[in-house]
Design a protein around this motif. Structure first.
Motif, PDB file in Angstrom:
ATOM      1  N   ASP A   8      54.643  48.033  41.774  1.00 15.83           N
ATOM      2  CA  ASP A   8      53.972  49.012  42.631  1.00 15.83           C
ATOM      3  C   ASP A   8      54.785  50.288  42.847  1.00 15.83           C
ATOM      4  N   GLU A  30      51.256  43.255  36.198  1.00 14.70           N
ATOM      5  CA  GLU A  30      50.292  44.126  36.894  1.00 14.70           C
ATOM      6  C   GLU A  30      50.830  45.544  36.982  1.00 14.70           C
ATOM      7  N   GLY A  32      50.470  48.136  39.177  1.00 13.90           N
ATOM      8  CA  GLY A  32      49.959  48.204  40.544  1.00 13.90           C
ATOM      9  C   GLY A  32      49.351  49.564  40.864  1.00 13.90           C
ATOM     10  N   THR A  33      48.586  49.600  41.934  1.00 16.33           N
ATOM     11  CA  THR A  33      47.827  50.813  42.254  1.00 16.33           C
ATOM     12  C   THR A  33      48.712  52.056  42.428  1.00 16.33           C
ATOM     13  N   ASP A  59      45.601  47.379  38.162  1.00  9.07           N
ATOM     14  CA  ASP A  59      45.088  47.224  39.539  1.00  9.07           C
ATOM     15  C   ASP A  59      44.448  48.534  40.003  1.00  9.07           C
ATOM     16  N   LYS A  61      41.624  48.848  41.460  1.00  8.03           N
ATOM     17  CA  LYS A  61      40.831  48.683  42.700  1.00  8.03           C
ATOM     18  C   LYS A  61      39.567  49.551  42.633  1.00  8.03           C
TER      19      LYS A  61
HETATM   20 MG    MG Z   1      48.379  45.271  43.360  1.00  2.00          MG
END
Ligand code: MG
Ligand code: 5RP
Length: 208
Positions: A8, A30, A32-33, A59, A61
């Motif tokens: 992240d 991942e 991450g965002t 990710d 979202k």
């Molecule tokens: Mg995440």
């Protein structure tokens, strides 16, 4: 049980450096965002290029334009993309349609979904691959964990894989493993640990 490492807060150079040390313990990497916001789809591209044998999750979202945004993630090499469970069914359907076209997977993030009993059966009927309970970073700061949400999701998910995320670390992972999710997602519990390699190794061993 798979270990998903959420990256992240690193930049792309730092992420590639840490992955050199921990990738052998990780089943899903991942993007991450915040990392995606910082480094864009290039992060997905380079990680998949470096680790073709490891699954990569973007990710994103997704909240709208499901088919197009999922396509962006898959075209960059993501094996999974995330969509928010709270969004419109049409958006989730778009992600699933794109996933089926490309032979990839959709993970739904239940963050802020208030009623699992109603929402989970609908998500399953839309054909998603994984449903994740997720206590977000801001909720974690307010003292919440995803343990009770995982217990609840277990009651309602009948055919979909289950994932759990939100502040899990090497000391707490056992509580989650006992509930037998398919995927355990860990970010800060590995990357902010004093020794990330040791943390990844310990958590991976706990999943077996
Ligand atoms: Mg995440
Ligand atoms: C935050 C996220 C994180 O990737 C997820 O919560 C996992 O990280 P951590 O283990 O640090 O909670 O999606 O929105």
């Amino acid at each position: 049980m798979k270990l998903q490492l959420a990256i992240d807060e690193l930049n792309l150079k730092e992420a590639l450096e840490v992955l050199e040390r921990v990738h052998s313990y990780v089943d899903i990497i991942e993007v991450g965002t915040p990392f995606l916001i910082d480094a864009g789809r290039e992060a997905v591209r380079q990680i998949k290029e470096n680790y073709p044998e490891v699954e990569v999750l973007c990710d994103a979202k997704i909240m709208d334009a499901g088919e197009y945004e999922a396509q962006l993630a898959y075209d960059a090499g993501a094996d999974y993309v995330t969509v928010l469970g709270i969004t419109d069914d049409l958006t989730i359907k778009g992600c699933v349609e794109q996933a089926r076209k490309q032979g990839r997977q959709v993970m739904v993030d239940l963050i802020c979904v208030p009623d699992f009993a109603r929402r989970v059966p609908v998500l399953e009927s839309l054909g998603v691959d994984v449903i994740a309970v997720h206590t977000g970073v801001d909720q974690q700061h307010a003292g919440r964990t995803p343990l009770e949400d995982l217990q609840e999701l277990k009651q309602y998910a009948k055919k979909t894989q289950i994932a759990v995320a939100g502040g899990i670390n090497s000391e707490t992972v056992g509580e989650y493993v006992a509930l037998e999710p398919d995927i355990v997602i860990v970010g800060s519990g590995i990357l902010n640990a004093a020794d990330p390699v040791e943390a990844a190794k310990t958590i991976k061993a706990a999943l077996k």
